[in-house]
Design an enzyme around this catalytic site. Structure first.
Site, mmCIF file in Angstrom:
data_model
loop_
_atom_site.group_PDB
_atom_site.id
_atom_site.type_symbol
_atom_site.label_atom_id
_atom_site.label_comp_id
_atom_site.label_asym_id
_atom_site.label_seq_id
_atom_site.Cartn_x
_atom_site.Cartn_y
_atom_site.Cartn_z
ATOM 1 N N GLN A 138 0.834 -1.201 0.000
ATOM 2 C CA GLN A 138 0.000 0.000 0.000
ATOM 3 C C GLN A 138 0.870 1.252 0.000
ATOM 4 O O GLN A 138 1.281 1.737 1.045
ATOM 5 C CB GLN A 138 -0.948 0.006 1.211
ATOM 6 C CG GLN A 138 -1.934 1.132 1.140
ATOM 7 C CD GLN A 138 -3.024 1.025 2.179
ATOM 8 O OE1 GLN A 138 -3.187 0.022 2.846
ATOM 9 N NE2 GLN A 138 -3.782 2.087 2.318
ATOM 10 N N PHE A 139 1.139 1.781 -1.194
ATOM 11 C CA PHE A 139 2.012 2.948 -1.329
ATOM 12 C C PHE A 139 1.434 4.184 -0.653
ATOM 13 O O PHE A 139 2.167 5.099 -0.277
ATOM 14 C CB PHE A 139 2.320 3.235 -2.802
ATOM 15 C CG PHE A 139 1.184 3.849 -3.573
ATOM 16 C CD1 PHE A 139 1.063 5.223 -3.678
ATOM 17 C CD2 PHE A 139 0.236 3.045 -4.193
ATOM 18 C CE1 PHE A 139 0.016 5.792 -4.390
ATOM 19 C CE2 PHE A 139 -0.800 3.599 -4.909
ATOM 20 C CZ PHE A 139 -0.920 4.980 -5.004
ATOM 21 N N THR A 140 0.125 4.233 -0.449
ATOM 22 C CA THR A 140 -0.498 5.433 0.118
ATOM 23 C C THR A 140 -0.108 5.659 1.577
ATOM 24 O O THR A 140 -0.402 6.721 2.127
ATOM 25 C CB THR A 140 -2.035 5.382 -0.008
ATOM 26 O OG1 THR A 140 -2.524 4.245 0.678
ATOM 27 C CG2 THR A 140 -2.453 5.348 -1.475
#
Length: 150
Positions: free
Chosen positions: A78-80
């Site tokens: 999850q890059f966010t």
């Protein structure tokens, strides 16, 4: 490296209408990476997650690790987790590692989690639009950063 760890009664990942991974009791781990994350970050985080005493003992006290209780781990990239909301209202993800870096980092992280746990760790589908379902047990949720191990 940043992770959000949630104690789960169950969790699953669906892609394109099909469930691709699911677990029963254990931990859902959402993982994000920076370009300069390395093996030390991956090693430390995998060991920390597997040994965290977040699972209930016979008295209902969080005193056992997911490994001790034979629980599962579901890992989702999850890059966010590297969102910056400092300026304006549109988040910036400039600190997040690009896919060509974070994909291999995530794969190595999952391999290390599996080795520490002693069994396979199911995952989402890297880069896909995923629907992650969770029954958070507790609720218990922790945010951990390998650069700021508090």
């Amino acid at each position: 490296m940043r992770v959000v760890v949630q104690r789960a009664a169950s969790a699953s990942v669906t892609v394109g209408g099909s469930v691709v991974s699911s677990i029963g009791p254990g931990l859902l781990v959402l993982a994000g990476f920076e370009a300069d994350d390395g093996e030390a970050d991956l090693d430390w985080m995998a060991g920390k997650i597997v040994r965290l005493r977040l699972m209930a003992d016979e008295n209902g006290v969080m005193n056992r690790s997911v490994q001790e209780v034979g629980g599962d781990i579901l890992a989702v990239s999850q890059f966010t987790l590297y969102a910056s909301v400092k300026k304006g209202n549109r988040p910036s993800w400039s600190r997040a590692a690009r896919g060509e870096l974070s994909g291999p980092l995530f794969a190595r992280f999952v391999a290390k989690l599996s080795a520490e746990l002693g069994k396979p760790v199911p995952t989402g589908v890297f880069g896909a639009d995923m629907q992650v379902a969770l029954i958070n047990d507790g609720p218990v949720t922790l945010s951990i950063d390998s650069r700021q191990p508090e």
